[in-house]
Every structure is written in structure tokens, then in C-alpha cells.
Scaffold this motif. Structure first.
Motif, PDB file in Angstrom:
ATOM      1  N   ALA A  67       1.345  -0.885  -0.506  1.00  0.00           N
ATOM      2  CA  ALA A  67      -0.582  -0.082  -0.237  1.00  0.00           C
ATOM      3  C   ALA A  67       0.716   1.530  -0.405  1.00  0.00           C
ATOM      4  CB  ALA A  67      -0.886   0.219   1.022  1.00  0.00           C
TER       5      ALA A  67
ATOM      6  N   GLN B 281      -0.596   4.852   0.089  1.00  0.00           N
ATOM      7  CA  GLN B 281      -1.483   4.893   1.295  1.00  0.00           C
ATOM      8  C   GLN B 281      -0.992   4.445   3.089  1.00  0.00           C
ATOM      9  OE1 GLN B 281      -4.127   0.962   1.990  1.00  0.00           O
ATOM     10  NE2 GLN B 281      -5.561   2.468   0.849  1.00  0.00           N
TER      11      GLN B 281
ATOM     12  N   TRP C 264      -6.982   3.116   7.487  1.00  0.00           N
ATOM     13  CA  TRP C 264      -5.594   3.351   6.538  1.00  0.00           C
ATOM     14  C   TRP C 264      -5.497   5.051   6.138  1.00  0.00           C
ATOM     15  CZ3 TRP C 264      -3.033  -0.957   5.810  1.00  0.00           C
ATOM     16  CH2 TRP C 264      -3.003  -1.924   6.388  1.00  0.00           C
TER      17      TRP C 264
END
Length: 249
Positions: free
Chosen positions: A36, A42, A64
Motif C-alpha cells: 500500500a 497509503q 489506513w
């Protein structure tokens, strides 16, 4: 003084299959988070296990940090544009994740401008021995106002008990009537001391009465963070934290 937080967050309640909670939180932090970070900008804000006596079990809470709605849109575009609505490159990851979880419920949440980002929290060395997750329903359209009341009136009451407000959020894609508060608590006993003061009368009573005035309902539960969660590590999980078999991803 932290800079203004312009991020948005994906908040997830995850229901776990059987005794797989430890497997799942490792899969999310060590196997997913590095992907991610690299592919979607992220960041992992937190992965916690709900303490069952105080809430649903066996359940995990994931959060997140997205680079605003633009970053979230780019991530969703990347994830869902294939025929399977999933990134084909992550088929192995999805297959393993499915053995650990049975489903979940996600929401997009927006922080107050004064809520610290996960990078700021890690840089400041903020962490709790235990965490409290609080959800508050407020009259429609008043979520922003409520969070300012929390900062002005609840934080001064809670901090002497060893509770630190690390995040204050309102739910997006809705009617501005739901708020989420995350508190880092220095010890389980510090949690107990405040709950006693709230339950049996004391210095928390004034805030309880104020809460009844400005909200429609509220509830909180306890959580502990995963071994590789950022607030425990003081950094984002990395590829070096992965278990054998994922080094090639």
C-alpha cells in the motif's frame, strides 16, 4: 503545534474466522502495508484487536491514511477497474486474507484539522498500552461542532487520567451525524480509573452530562494494537517485517 491534517482515512471493522486474529493482523501489517505504501501512497494508521469483554469478538479494527480524497480516489481506481473488482496482482494476498476473515464494514472518515497524522504521532513517540475506540451519534449536521466541543471540554477532563486523544473524526458519505474518537491510554488501570469516575460520579460527571446534551448515543470499547502496528513500532511496517514467502511481492 501540528500542521493541519488534510488526509482522509479508511476505517474497517473486520470479522475474524475462528482463531485467526493473530494471522490476520500480521497479514495486514507485514504483507499488505508495504504494498500500500509503495503503490498507493497509503499509510497504515493502526491495526487493533478488539478486547472482547468490551466489544464484538473476534474482531479487528484497521485504519489506513489516504492522501486526501484525491489519493483515496486513485487507490479505489487502481483496486476496482479490473473485471474482478480487485487488483489481479494481489490475487495471492486476497486468497490468504479470505482464510482469516469472514467479512467487514468499512467507512471513510475525515479528521479534524488538528488531529495528528500517523507520521506526526510516530515522530512524537505517542502510543498507548491500550486504546479506546469511541463512536458517538450526534444530531444530523453537527459532527464538526461536536468534535470541537470534545477538544475544548472532554480532553481537559480525560488527560489527567492518562488518556490522550490521538484522533477525532467524522464519517463521510453520510449526514454528518457520526463521530469516532481514538484515545491512547497509558495503562489498563488508567482506563479503569476513568471508567470508575464516569460510572460512580466524580470529575468525569460534568463531561457525561454535557455529552448527553450534545449527542444522541455513544459507546466505546478497548483495543490493543498489533505487534507491527505503527504506534507500537514508531514507524510504518516494512518489507523486512514480512513472513517467509512474501519477499517477492
Amino acid at each position: 503545534m501540528t500542521s493541519e491534517n488534510t488526509k482522509v482515512y479508511t476505517h474497517e471493522f473486520i470479522d475474524i474466522r475462528g482463531s485467526n486474529r493473530a494471522n490476520y493482523v500480521h497479514h495486514m501489517t507485514a504483507n499488505w502495508s508495504p504494498i500500500a505504501q509503495e503503490e498507493r501512497d497509503q499509510l497504515c494508521y493502526g491495526v487493533w484487536g478488539v478486547i472482547g469483554t468490551t466489544g464484538r469478538w473476534p474482531q479487528v479494527v484497521n485504519m489506513w491514511e489516504e492522501d486526501g480524497f484525491d489519493g483515496l480516489a486513485a487507490g479505489l481506481e487502481h483496486e476496482t477497474k479490473s473485471a474482478t473488482f480487485q487488483d489481479p496482482k494481489l490475487a495471492k494476498w486476497w486468497e490468504e486474507a479470505a482464510t482469516y476473515r469472514s467479512g467487514g464494514l468499512d467507512r471513510v472518515i475525515v479528521p479534524t484539522p488538528w488531529s495528528p497524522t500517523i507520521s506526526q504521532l510516530c515522530a512524537d513517540g505517542i502510543r498507548g498500552d491500550v486504546y479506546t475506540h469511541e463512536m458517538v451519534k450526534v444530531p444530523r449536521g453537527t459532527a464538526r461542532d461536536f468534535l470541537e466541543i470534545v477538544a475544548a471540554e472532554a480532553v481537559p477532563v480525560f488527560e489527567p487520567f492518562g488518556w490522550k486523544l490521538i484522533g477525532a473524526f467524522r464519517t463521510a458519505l453520510a449526514d454528518d451525524s457520526e463521530c469516532i474518537l481514538l484515545w491512547a491510554i497509558e495503562s489498563m488501570q488508567a482506563w479503569a480509573e476513568l471508567e470508575k469516575a464516569a460510572t460512580f460520579g466524580g470529575s468525569v460527571e460534568r463531561w457525561r452530562k454535557r455529552l448527553f446534551e450534545v449527542s444522541e448515543s455513544n459507546g466505546r470499547f478497548l483495543m490493543r494494537d498489533a505487534p507491527l502496528a505503527p504506534l507500537r513500532l514508531g514507524r510504518q511496517p516494512s518489507r523486512a517485517d514480512r513472513h517467509e514467502g512474501w519477499a517477492d511481492l
